[in-house]
Design a protein around this motif. Sequence first.
Motif, PDB file in Angstrom:
ATOM      1  N   VAL A 148      87.018  58.722 -23.169  1.00 23.52           N
ATOM      2  CA  VAL A 148      86.353  57.862 -24.096  1.00 23.52           C
ATOM      3  C   VAL A 148      85.168  58.855 -24.835  1.00 23.52           C
ATOM      4  O   VAL A 148      85.069  59.143 -25.991  1.00 23.52           O
ATOM      5  N   GLN A 149      84.779  59.925 -24.150  1.00 16.40           N
ATOM      6  CA  GLN A 149      83.957  60.962 -24.671  1.00 16.40           C
ATOM      7  C   GLN A 149      84.904  61.840 -25.684  1.00 16.40           C
ATOM      8  O   GLN A 149      84.159  62.121 -26.981  1.00 16.40           O
ATOM      9  N   ALA A 150      86.190  62.087 -25.567  1.00 15.65           N
ATOM     10  CA  ALA A 150      86.675  62.834 -26.576  1.00 15.65           C
ATOM     11  C   ALA A 150      87.057  62.149 -27.696  1.00 15.65           C
ATOM     12  O   ALA A 150      87.436  62.646 -28.772  1.00 15.65           O
ATOM     13  N   LEU A 151      86.798  60.844 -27.791  1.00 21.53           N
ATOM     14  CA  LEU A 151      87.004  60.024 -29.029  1.00 21.53           C
ATOM     15  C   LEU A 151      85.807  60.455 -30.120  1.00 21.53           C
ATOM     16  O   LEU A 151      86.103  60.117 -31.408  1.00 21.53           O
ATOM     17  N   PHE A 152      85.000  61.219 -29.687  1.00 24.00           N
ATOM     18  CA  PHE A 152      83.933  61.541 -30.367  1.00 24.00           C
ATOM     19  C   PHE A 152      83.761  62.868 -31.067  1.00 24.00           C
ATOM     20  O   PHE A 152      82.745  63.516 -31.525  1.00 24.00           O
ATOM     21  N   ASP A 179      67.077  47.693 -23.298  1.00 25.96           N
ATOM     22  CA  ASP A 179      65.911  47.176 -23.569  1.00 25.96           C
ATOM     23  C   ASP A 179      64.835  46.858 -22.343  1.00 25.96           C
ATOM     24  O   ASP A 179      63.840  46.815 -22.315  1.00 25.96           O
ATOM     25  N   ASN A 180      65.620  46.603 -21.385  1.00 28.17           N
ATOM     26  CA  ASN A 180      65.215  46.382 -20.022  1.00 28.17           C
ATOM     27  C   ASN A 180      65.524  47.572 -19.023  1.00 28.17           C
ATOM     28  O   ASN A 180      66.762  47.520 -18.558  1.00 28.17           O
ATOM     29  N   PRO A 181      64.820  48.658 -18.603  1.00 27.18           N
ATOM     30  CA  PRO A 181      65.258  49.673 -17.673  1.00 27.18           C
ATOM     31  C   PRO A 181      65.807  49.234 -16.660  1.00 27.18           C
ATOM     32  O   PRO A 181      66.857  49.646 -15.908  1.00 27.18           O
ATOM     33  N   MET A 182      65.494  48.067 -15.903  1.00 27.29           N
ATOM     34  CA  MET A 182      65.982  47.522 -14.585  1.00 27.29           C
ATOM     35  C   MET A 182      67.719  47.250 -14.794  1.00 27.29           C
ATOM     36  O   MET A 182      68.488  47.335 -14.015  1.00 27.29           O
ATOM     37  N   SER A 183      68.033  46.747 -16.031  1.00 27.96           N
ATOM     38  CA  SER A 183      69.347  46.449 -16.380  1.00 27.96           C
ATOM     39  C   SER A 183      70.287  47.598 -16.172  1.00 27.96           C
ATOM     40  O   SER A 183      71.470  47.471 -15.899  1.00 27.96           O
ATOM     41  N   ALA A 184      69.724  48.666 -16.557  1.00 27.34           N
ATOM     42  CA  ALA A 184      70.546  50.026 -16.664  1.00 27.34           C
ATOM     43  C   ALA A 184      70.860  50.364 -15.334  1.00 27.34           C
ATOM     44  O   ALA A 184      72.096  50.855 -14.864  1.00 27.34           O
ATOM     45  N   ARG A 185      69.971  49.914 -14.406  1.00 28.82           N
ATOM     46  CA  ARG A 185      70.050  50.256 -12.754  1.00 28.82           C
ATOM     47  C   ARG A 185      70.693  49.106 -11.973  1.00 28.82           C
ATOM     48  O   ARG A 185      71.668  49.748 -10.970  1.00 28.82           O
ATOM     49  N   THR A 186      70.826  48.033 -12.452  1.00 31.63           N
ATOM     50  CA  THR A 186      71.824  46.793 -11.530  1.00 31.63           C
ATOM     51  C   THR A 186      72.906  46.582 -12.293  1.00 31.63           C
ATOM     52  O   THR A 186      73.406  45.605 -11.950  1.00 31.63           O
ATOM     53  N   GLY A 187      73.179  46.942 -13.665  1.00 33.06           N
ATOM     54  CA  GLY A 187      74.336  46.355 -14.433  1.00 33.06           C
ATOM     55  C   GLY A 187      75.634  46.773 -13.916  1.00 33.06           C
ATOM     56  O   GLY A 187      75.714  47.388 -12.796  1.00 33.06           O
ATOM     57  N   THR A 188      76.676  46.388 -14.754  1.00 34.45           N
ATOM     58  CA  THR A 188      78.086  46.342 -13.882  1.00 34.45           C
ATOM     59  C   THR A 188      78.523  47.870 -14.555  1.00 34.45           C
ATOM     60  O   THR A 188      78.282  48.575 -15.215  1.00 34.45           O
ATOM     61  N   ARG A 189      79.713  48.045 -13.880  1.00 37.13           N
ATOM     62  CA  ARG A 189      80.618  49.267 -14.418  1.00 37.13           C
ATOM     63  C   ARG A 189      81.855  48.976 -14.716  1.00 37.13           C
ATOM     64  O   ARG A 189      82.939  49.724 -14.041  1.00 37.13           O
ATOM     65  N   TRP A 190      81.949  48.210 -15.640  1.00 36.78           N
ATOM     66  CA  TRP A 190      83.218  48.240 -16.154  1.00 36.78           C
ATOM     67  C   TRP A 190      83.547  48.531 -17.444  1.00 36.78           C
ATOM     68  O   TRP A 190      84.782  48.714 -17.883  1.00 36.78           O
ATOM     69  N   MET A 191      82.563  49.021 -18.181  1.00 36.34           N
ATOM     70  CA  MET A 191      82.737  49.692 -19.590  1.00 36.34           C
ATOM     71  C   MET A 191      81.996  50.825 -19.887  1.00 36.34           C
ATOM     72  O   MET A 191      80.884  50.865 -19.348  1.00 36.34           O
ATOM     73  N   TYR A 192      82.413  51.736 -20.677  1.00 36.35           N
ATOM     74  CA  TYR A 192      81.580  52.722 -20.833  1.00 36.35           C
ATOM     75  C   TYR A 192      81.255  52.592 -22.578  1.00 36.35           C
ATOM     76  O   TYR A 192      81.808  51.820 -23.197  1.00 36.35           O
ATOM     77  N   ALA A 193      80.215  53.289 -22.856  1.00 35.00           N
ATOM     78  CA  ALA A 193      79.678  53.076 -24.294  1.00 35.00           C
ATOM     79  C   ALA A 193      78.945  54.323 -24.930  1.00 35.00           C
ATOM     80  O   ALA A 193      78.623  55.035 -24.139  1.00 35.00           O
ATOM     81  N   GLY A 194      79.321  54.505 -26.059  1.00 31.20           N
ATOM     82  CA  GLY A 194      78.427  55.785 -26.775  1.00 31.20           C
ATOM     83  C   GLY A 194      78.423  55.546 -28.369  1.00 31.20           C
ATOM     84  O   GLY A 194      79.172  54.492 -28.885  1.00 31.20           O
ATOM     85  N   VAL A 195      77.536  56.247 -28.942  1.00 28.06           N
ATOM     86  CA  VAL A 195      77.531  56.185 -30.208  1.00 28.06           C
ATOM     87  C   VAL A 195      77.338  57.895 -30.752  1.00 28.06           C
ATOM     88  O   VAL A 195      76.664  58.632 -30.030  1.00 28.06           O
TER      89      VAL A 195
END
Length: 275
Positions: free
Chosen positions: A232-236, A255-271
Amino acid sequence: MHYVGVKSVTEFRGRAGLPGVDMTKPSTARIYDVLLGGKDNFEVDRAAAQVAIEASPDVPRAARENRAFLGRAVRFAIRAGIRQFIDLGTGLPTQGHVHEVAHALAPDARVVYIDNDPIVLTHARALLPAAETTAVVQADVREPESVLSHPTVRARIDFDLPVAVLMVAVLQFATDTETEKAVSAFREAIVPGSYLIVSHTTTEGHPEVGEQARQAWNDTETKIQSRTRAQVQALFDGFDLIEPGVVWVPQWRPDNPMSARTGTRWMYAGVGRRR
C-alpha cells in the motif's frame, strides 16, 4: 428518498431488466452497503456479507471506520485548499458522501463520482443534488483512460489545478497490474499539490481468519485482494506521504484518540501529496 422512475425501494429491487445487473450474484458495492447497515442490497449480498462477519464480527465496524476515514481525508483536503474531487469506486450513496463532507466546508467544491456498477449509478443519479458541482459517471478505475477522457469528468475537473483523487476501498478489487496502471495514470494526470487518498483491505492484522473473511467476495465479479502495508505504501510513489503515513484506518488523524487505540485492523489508509 426519491428514485427516478421508481415509486419505492422495493420496486427498485424487484425491477427486472436493469442493464448489466445480475441479481443472482453478490455485488461488491452492495456487500459494503450491508456492512454499513444499509438497505439497498439483496439476499445474495447479505449472505455473502455474513461469511465475512462469521469469520470476524468486527468487519462491519471496519466498514464504518473506513467511511469515517473518507470524511476525515476529505476535510483535510478541503483545508489544504483542494476544491476538486474524483471519487473512484464510489459505492452506493450513503450518509457522509464526499460532496456532503466537502460542501459543509466549501460549497463550491466540485465532486465527480465514478463507479462501474449499474445499480450504484441508478441510485447516485437519483439521489445526488441537481448542481454543477456534482456529477456521476459510469466508468471503471481499472480502465483509467475511460475516466480521464470522459467528457463529464473533463467538464467538471480542471486538471491544471490540484485535485484530490480518492481510491477508498477500491484498489482491493483490482489485480496488481490493474492497480499499477490506475495509480500511474492518475499520478501523471494530476498536477503537483494534488492529493491521493487510499484505503485498502489487508489480512495482515488477522492472519488467522483473513482468508476466511475474503471468501465473502468469492462469487463477485471482482475478487477481493489483500495487500501488505509495504504494498500500500508503494502506491504513493511520486507522492509525499502526509503524517502519520500508511497506518490502520482508525489511526489516520482520528477525531477521537481512543478510536486509534481500540479500532479494527482490517484496512490500511494513507494520504499523499503529489510532488
